[in-house]
Motif scaffolding. Structure first.
Motif, PDB file in Angstrom:
ATOM      1  N   TYR A 173      36.903  11.490 -24.672  1.00 50.37           N
ATOM      2  CA  TYR A 173      35.520  11.155 -24.367  1.00 50.37           C
ATOM      3  C   TYR A 173      34.598  11.597 -25.502  1.00 50.37           C
ATOM      4  N   TRP A 210      27.710  10.830 -21.622  1.00 46.06           N
ATOM      5  CA  TRP A 210      29.162  10.706 -21.831  1.00 46.06           C
ATOM      6  C   TRP A 210      29.568   9.244 -21.838  1.00 46.06           C
ATOM      7  N   GLY A 214      35.418   6.910 -21.807  1.00 46.57           N
ATOM      8  CA  GLY A 214      36.697   7.421 -22.263  1.00 46.57           C
ATOM      9  C   GLY A 214      37.617   6.351 -22.814  1.00 46.57           C
TER      10      GLY A 214
END
Length: 126
Positions: free
Chosen positions: A94, A117, A120
């Motif tokens: 990530y 974030w 991923g």
């Protein structure tokens, strides 16, 4: 609202290389500190590399000498070059962004430091 999107994950053999990219939307020069984290099944998410808003870089001991973090402001992109990959590098990776000026420090490897974030990208090393 800042959005992060990782790419470049995949499968590699031990000793091989991969380069991860993270494109940052609404990027403003010199106002981000960023990091790469990874999480293997059953394990905590750990910080592996970080870059301060001043461009300073740092690495976890487990990847030092093998991984390189960098960013290209013109392309709004953060990179993680991963060389000499090991099976224990297998994880979801990530990228994360802290909005503001922040130099490298112990907090650079802590999840709570970061505001945004990406979803991923999976790295599998066999």
């Amino acid at each position: 609202h800042v959005q992060l999107v990782e790419s470049g994950g995949g499968s590699a053999q031990a000793g091989g290389s991969l380069r991860l990219s993270c494109v940052v939307s609404e990027y403003t020069h010199s106002t981000y500190a960023m990091g790469w984290f990874r999480q293997a099944p059953g394990k905590e998410r750990e910080g592996v590399a970080a870059i301060g808003s001043d461009g300073s870089t740092g690495y976890a001991d487990s990847v030092k000498g093998r991984f390189t973090i960098s960013k290209d402001n013109a392309k709004n992109t953060l990179y993680l070059q991963m060389n000499n990959l090991k099976p224990e590098d297998t994880a979801m990776y990530y990228c994360a962004a802290y909005v503001g000026s922040r130099v490298l420090g112990p907090w650079s490897y802590e999840r709570g430091t970061y505001d945004f974030w990406g979803p991923g990208t999976q790295v599998t090393v066999s």
